[in-house]
Each structure stands twice: as structure tokens, then as C-alpha cells.
Design an enzyme around this catalytic site. Sequence first.
Site, PDB file in Angstrom:
ATOM      1  N   HIS A  37      12.653  -0.750  -0.269  1.00 21.82           N
ATOM      2  CA  HIS A  37      13.075  -0.907   1.125  1.00 21.82           C
ATOM      3  C   HIS A  37      14.492  -1.423   1.269  1.00 21.82           C
ATOM      4  CE1 HIS A  37       9.009  -0.466   2.970  1.00 21.82           C
ATOM      5  NE2 HIS A  37       8.611  -0.965   1.815  1.00 21.82           N
ATOM      6  N   LYS A  90      16.143  -6.973  16.429  1.00 20.70           N
ATOM      7  CA  LYS A  90      15.871  -6.864  14.985  1.00 20.70           C
ATOM      8  C   LYS A  90      16.239  -8.207  14.374  1.00 20.70           C
ATOM      9  CE  LYS A  90      18.848  -3.333  15.037  1.00 20.70           C
ATOM     10  NZ  LYS A  90      18.062  -2.280  14.400  1.00 20.70           N
ATOM     11  N   ARG A  91      15.913  -8.417  13.083  1.00 14.47           N
ATOM     12  CA  ARG A  91      16.370  -9.640  12.440  1.00 14.47           C
ATOM     13  C   ARG A  91      17.890  -9.743  12.530  1.00 14.47           C
ATOM     14  NH1 ARG A  91      12.431 -12.870   9.628  1.00 14.47           N
ATOM     15  NH2 ARG A  91      14.267 -13.996   8.886  1.00 14.47           N
ATOM     16  N   LYS A 146      23.475  -5.761   9.928  1.00 14.59           N
ATOM     17  CA  LYS A 146      22.987  -5.137  11.160  1.00 14.59           C
ATOM     18  C   LYS A 146      24.016  -5.258  12.289  1.00 14.59           C
ATOM     19  CE  LYS A 146      18.122  -6.060   9.961  1.00 14.59           C
ATOM     20  NZ  LYS A 146      17.413  -4.775   9.915  1.00 14.59           N
ATOM     21  N   THR A 171      12.953   1.113  11.869  1.00 13.26           N
ATOM     22  CA  THR A 171      11.773   1.687  12.513  1.00 13.26           C
ATOM     23  C   THR A 171      11.852   1.434  14.018  1.00 13.26           C
ATOM     24  OG1 THR A 171      10.634  -0.331  11.849  1.00 13.26           O
ATOM     25  CG2 THR A 171      10.167   1.654  10.578  1.00 13.26           C
ATOM     26  N   LYS A 194      11.091   3.789  17.630  1.00 19.35           N
ATOM     27  CA  LYS A 194      10.331   3.365  18.819  1.00 19.35           C
ATOM     28  C   LYS A 194      11.161   3.587  20.079  1.00 19.35           C
ATOM     29  CE  LYS A 194       8.277  -0.087  15.822  1.00 19.35           C
ATOM     30  NZ  LYS A 194       8.482  -1.454  15.278  1.00 19.35           N
TER      31      LYS A 194
HETATM   32  C1  26Y Z   1      12.950 -10.904  -1.695  1.00 21.15           C
HETATM   33  C2  26Y Z   1      12.358 -11.362  -0.422  1.00 21.15           C
HETATM   34  C3  26Y Z   1      12.992 -12.602   0.052  1.00 21.15           C
HETATM   35  C4  26Y Z   1      12.361 -10.316   0.656  1.00 21.15           C
HETATM   36  C5  26Y Z   1      11.466 -10.459   1.698  1.00 21.15           C
HETATM   37  C6  26Y Z   1      11.411  -9.519   2.703  1.00 21.15           C
HETATM   38  C7  26Y Z   1      13.186  -9.214   0.636  1.00 21.15           C
HETATM   39  C8  26Y Z   1      13.124  -8.257   1.647  1.00 21.15           C
HETATM   40  C9  26Y Z   1      12.228  -8.406   2.683  1.00 21.15           C
HETATM   41  C10 26Y Z   1      12.115  -7.452   3.778  1.00 21.15           C
HETATM   42  C11 26Y Z   1      12.748  -6.315   3.834  1.00 21.15           C
HETATM   43  C12 26Y Z   1      12.631  -5.397   4.970  1.00 21.15           C
HETATM   44  O1  26Y Z   1      11.985  -5.692   5.977  1.00 21.15           O
HETATM   45  N1  26Y Z   1      13.249  -4.232   4.875  1.00 21.15           N
HETATM   46  C13 26Y Z   1      13.217  -3.249   5.934  1.00 21.15           C
HETATM   47  O2  26Y Z   1      12.146  -2.364   5.675  1.00 21.15           O
HETATM   48  C14 26Y Z   1      11.969  -1.447   6.738  1.00 21.15           C
HETATM   49  C15 26Y Z   1      10.736  -0.630   6.448  1.00 21.15           C
HETATM   50  O3  26Y Z   1      10.988   0.274   5.417  1.00 21.15           O
HETATM   51  C16 26Y Z   1      13.197  -0.589   6.917  1.00 21.15           C
HETATM   52  O4  26Y Z   1      13.010   0.228   8.052  1.00 21.15           O
HETATM   53  C17 26Y Z   1      14.442  -1.448   7.104  1.00 21.15           C
HETATM   54  O5  26Y Z   1      15.596  -0.649   7.125  1.00 21.15           O
HETATM   55  C18 26Y Z   1      14.528  -2.473   5.978  1.00 21.15           C
HETATM   56  O6  26Y Z   1      15.602  -3.360   6.205  1.00 21.15           O
END
Ligand code: 26Y
Length: 793
Positions: A352, A532-533, A538, A640, A644
Site C-alpha cells: 500500500h 484524509k489523514r 497529501k 479510495t 467515493k
Molecule cells: C508501518 C506502520 C506504522 C503503518 C501503519 C499504517 C504504515 C502504513 C499504514 C497505512 C497505510 C495506508 O493507509 N495506506 C493507504 O492505503 C490505501 C488503501 O490501499 C490507499 O488507497 C492509500 O493511497 C494509501 O496511502
Amino acid sequence: MTQLPSAETLRDQILYHLTHTQGRGEEFATTFDWRLAVSYTIRDLIVTPWMAALRGARDQGRKRVYYLSMEFLIGRILEDAIINLGLNDSMDGALDLLGLNKQQILDDEPDAALGNGGLGRLAACFMESLSSLSVPAFGYGIRYEHGLFRQRFEAGQQVETPEDWLNQPHPWEFVRLDYSYAIGFKGHVEQVDGRAVWHPGESVIARAYDTPVIGWQGDWANTLRLWGAHPTTLFDLHRFNAGDHTAAAEPEALARTISRVLYPDDGTESGKELRLKQEYFLTAAALQDILRRFLSEHDDLRQLPDKVAIQLNDTHPAIAGPELIRLLMDDHGMDFPTARDIARGTLNYTNHTLLPEALERWSTWLMGRVLPRHMQIIQMIDDDHRLQTRRPDHLGIVHHDEVRMGELAFVMAGRVNGVSALHTDLVKSTVFADLNRLHPGRIVNQTNGVTPRRWLRMSNPALSAVLDDVIGTGWTGDLDQLRGLEPHAEDPALLARLRAAKRANKVWLSDGLLAGLGVRADPDAIFDVQVKRIHEYKRQLLNILEAIALWRRIHDDPNGDWVPRVKIFGGKAAPGYWLAKTVIHLINDVAATINTDPVTRDFLQIAYPPNYNVSMAEDLIPAADLSEQISTAGKEASGTGNMKFTMNGALTIGTLDGANVEIRDHVGPENFFLFGLTADKVDQARARPGHARAAIEASDDLSAALHMIAEGRFGRPEPYFALLDRTWNDDPFLVASDFDDYFAAQRQVDAAYRDPARWDRMAALNIARSGFFSSDRTIRGYLRDIWKLEPGA
Ligand code: 26Y
């Protein structure tokens, strides 16, 4: 479902549960009591298809999907379940008969916020689509006592408070005391008769808590199984009797820590032992559960890949590779190559992110201490992979005393997938270029999607009613049917109805913003939304700088032909992400100044409601005219939220990043406001010395905006000096380079909005062409290309 209960039946059931489950008389019942009575009534109706689905999958010996994820951002459950069961009208009737306010009851439910953002919300959409497609599936996650923190603003700054959704009864879950597994940590490994025996130094119990997830039309429900951590010994009676009452409770407190809080981060690494323990806790419990179920139905573990497909949602559960090998070797006596092949036939991994700081790495020291046997197996996997690929020089999984979880997940996966076409190409050409050469064909693309049940039918009843009327109701289960709207895109009567639906949503939101924040949002203004976050890539900073520049222009020419705009922001920053928090502070400071300016107030307002979550998204997205998807190209894996907005008839202003590329391809470039550098140009631009300074000096609007911040026009400037300095001198995400193009694209948005017929047509085409972005399509892709199984009836 065969026969839908009537309003009267539902009323009777609600009253039954109020009395017999809640133990309350009508005259004493609070909103909470009523909500629980309604929830139990709905839950009763889910249980039958749920049992039938579980039995059916077992009796037919069907292959099952297991989705392992550290996050499930499900939000509220009640209304979604009512809608999927087809009970919306009869429930409205039942609540009318009881004289209850439906909205009040729905709003009483806390959001299940067991996730940070996109990855967790994707997992929730996938669970819903898997049920809607009648695919036998389990989601495995952690039952965090405290989900994502609550956000407040104090003097414009983010303050976090703990979230406590489990501080009240949770009517949707069933605890399964019989599905409890011991999970070990630490200790040592011993060789006994040629077999490794791990003697953990600590252990906790993982206990299953099940929530049914009902699919569209109520025919099928799957299980979201969340693990809660419990102590192996509840309580140290010895210490208690000796008078040390606090210390006696220590074992319990220590064990519980593992499922206490969601890791409050979505990208910055912290390297905590607790996080590693959480990841192993989830993975080990899930794998024990999967093998137990498999062995209750089959006896030859070599058939595992025929009956089980496991998806790893990012690297967070990537310890599944070594853990499965460990179980097969140490507990079931297999040799390494057999165990390795079974594991690789079963496991798959979704990537991701390409951001280096979000790629997980654990020091070999920590891994060896917390999971000593796994560290040995990781080394075996790495050596074996070098040998098999005849690449002794290959960088490998263990490198510079670190275990690289992306490489581990890749090597142990049958398929690796990216989450949008662009992202998958970048996965192939950047982070996993070397592994892609060694394993051509292993990487596949599955562009993300979102469930149209929650994100259209439930959250946008006004638009749904128009769609039902014009193209029938079939779109809810088959989003491609939205195409049926396209022939009507020139029909003024249809466009007027779409406009009226959007306006009703904007009025609703406007009332909420006034009541909640005191911000006046004129429903005729452009509702321009970025939710979004908060993350540098971003580029919320780009958006707020545009607001400042626009404000200045309006101020200089207050009689100009300005198009009124309300900029709406929503999102949380990771508690330790200082720069993201500075951006939040800046947005709030700018809003405070701009919103009260009597000269510009009718043209520009900024609203930042705190504590953005799934429920807030359900209110904001249907009311949006403009969707901000403005990440630095190459950085947003997919997005995502962007999908929406599109299906709810908002137009996108965006870069060629993530799924924006595919959204633009589908809706047509003429119905999308494009700006910015492309991914292949970003690195070059960044490499140019002084790129930001040059861009700022060349842009009147941008340099003025930055100077206004520095001069203290929006409150004390000191908090912003470091941010300004970074923007001038470093600007790694190219805010400055993209600013003028963004500003110009926003003026094209203004021009389009001035022409309602044009705007409405563009919005209609965005809706009509958004069918591709249903998570049903995504799940079908996983079934075909990764999991190798058929959807159900
Ligand atoms: C390593 C840890 C601290 C960690 C925890 C959460 C690293 C990453 C994440 C979360 C990542 C995330 O939410 N990524 C998002 O995933 C979505 C679903 O695929 C994408 O649409 C989005 O672009 C992406 O930033």
C-alpha cells in the site's frame, strides 16, 4: 432473504429486546436502550444467513479467503445492516410506530474506529463486498479497546484524547471462549531429536470476538474475527494474599496491553516492541485458527493451498510466512522445502505504500529477542531464496542487521499486488524492481474500490432515490449499471434532479457546520472538500496556501466576479508527526482570520470540523462539489476517498497520482481538473537545486501567501517558521513547483461552476462512469488473479 418482516413485526421485536435484553420499561428507556433494542432486532435477522453461510461453506468444502489486517475501519454498523437486509422502509415504519427519531438512534452508535485511514477502510469495504458476493471469508484483526484517538482543537492545535468505544456494550459481537489460543513471545529454542522446540518466555491468550458482516440483500454473512488479548493466569493470588494487591493484577494488565491501543500512526516508524508483538499476536492467532478449521475438515496439510487463500494487508502481518513454516515444520514435522511451498501457495501480499518511512523494518536484535524461532526461520528463508534464485549477491530479507518485511512478504507470497495501475507499475520499477526480475509475473495489479452500499445508497439517500427512479435499483449490487445514466446526461430534467439532491445534502451539511463550528456555508457556494489523514505528501499545505492567495486576490478586487467557495478540511495527524500538526494549526489560524473578514466573507469560508471519521465522511462526501486529490504524483498509492467523491457526483481537482489516473480515464479528461507534475518528472524537479525558491520567486500569489504567514497575518508566525523554512529551502513534496498550476486549475473550477448546465453535466458523467470503482469489481479481480476461487451464487 425470503420474507421481509413488516414494520409491526420489527416493532414487536424491538419492544421484546427492550424488555428482555435491555431489561427496561418503555417509560424509562433512553436513546441508548432503544438503539440496543433495535440493534439486537437487526442482529437476530443476520444470524440466520450467517449460520447458513458458515454451514454451506463447510458442507460444500469451499475454498476460503482469510484477510489479515491490523486495521478494520468499519464505522457504524446498524444502518448499513438495515440497508443490506432491505429493511430500510419497514424499520422507518417500526420507529414511527414507536414514536422514535431514527437519526437520533443511528447517531448514538459509536464508530468502530479500528484503523487509521485508507488501508483500514479498504479492509472494511472488502469484507462487505466478500459477503455481497457470497464468498466464504474471514477477516482477522485485533479488538483494540481504544481505537483511533479522538481529535479536538485547542487554540487551533490538535489535541488527542483516548477513544473508548468499548466502554459500553457492543451489541454486534459474539465472544467465543472456545476459540482461544496461546501466543508465545521471547524465550529460547532447543533442538530435540532434530526438531526445533521453541520455549516461549511469555505468553498471552488470544480470544475470538466475532462480528457478522452482512452482504447486500442479506443472503450471506461472513465473520470479522477480532482477537482480544487475555492473561494466561488471571491474577497472582500469591501476591494478593501477601497484601500486594496492585502487583497481583500485573499479569492481566501486561497481557491486555497487546490489544489495548491501535498504533496511532499511518506512516512514521516508531520501532516499538509492542507493535511487533501486536503483529505477531494477530498473525499467530489467525494461523492457528485457520489450521484448526482446515484440519477439522481435511487431513492432509499439503492441500492447504487448494482450500485456503490468505491475504496480508500490507507487511503488518508478514510474520505469517515464518509462522506458517514454523507450524508446518515444528508442529507437523514437515521439511523446510515442503513447508515453504505450502506457505507460498497460500499467502499473498498487498503493498500500500512506496514511502520509505512506511516500509517496515525490524532490527534482527529485536526480532531475535521477541521471536527467536522466527528469526532462525527468516534466515533460512533468506538463504534458501538466494540459493534458489542463484543470486548470492542479492540484497535479501536480512540486510544491515535489519529484517525487511516487504522483502519477506514478497518472497513468501504467491502473488504480490499493488492498489492502482500507476502504483503497481512503480512497485515493479522501484521498491521491488530486483525481486520483480527474479519473479516475473508475481506482481499483479488490483485497483482499489469502495462499497456502493455504504458510500452511495446509505450515505446519499437523495441521490440514490434519483438513481432508483431513472435506472432502477440494480446499480446497488452491480455498479456498472450507473452507465444507464449516461444517455440522460443532456436531459435538463435529470440534471435538475441531481442538482436538487446535491443541494439538499449541502443544506444538511451547512446546518451542521453552523451548529457545530459557527461557520456560515452558503449552499450555493462551491463545497470544496479535502478529507484524509494529514500528511506532507497529501499536501493540505498546497490547499491552504491557495486559500490564502485567493483571499488576497478577492481582497484586492472585492467587486470582482468571484465564485463563492467553502473550503472544508477534515483529518487527523499522527500524534508524533510534528509537521502535520503544524499544518493543522495553520489551517485553523487561517480560517479564523479569513472567516471573519467582512470584505471577503461572502466569497470564502474555511471549515475544519474536528475528529474526522467514517461517519463524518458519510456526511461530507455526498455534499461535496469538488474533491481535492492533490498528492505529489507517485506518492499516493491509490486513494479510495477519491472514488467515493466521484460516485457521489463531485468533480475532482487532482494530480496524475494513484487511482486518480484511472478515475480520469473513466470519467473523461474533460470532466476532471488536472494539474501538476507527473510522477516521472517529480524526482528530476526535486533534484534541481533551489527548485522551491525559484518557483516561489516566480509566483506572485505563492510568495505573497508565504509572506503573509511570516508577517503574522494569521496569528503569531513563530509556530510556522520551520514549515516556511522547509517550503523555501527543501520542499520535498513540491508544493511550490505545483502551486501556479494548481491555482490556475482552481480558476478553471470557478469558470465551470459559473455555468451550472456544464457543471451538472460533468457531475452526471462522473456518477455514470464511476461503476469501475466498486469494491465488488476489486474483489472479483482478487478472486480471479490471486485467490483462485469463484464467487458464490
Ligand atoms: C508501518 C506502520 C506504522 C503503518 C501503519 C499504517 C504504515 C502504513 C499504514 C497505512 C497505510 C495506508 O493507509 N495506506 C493507504 O492505503 C490505501 C488503501 O490501499 C490507499 O488507497 C492509500 O493511497 C494509501 O496511502
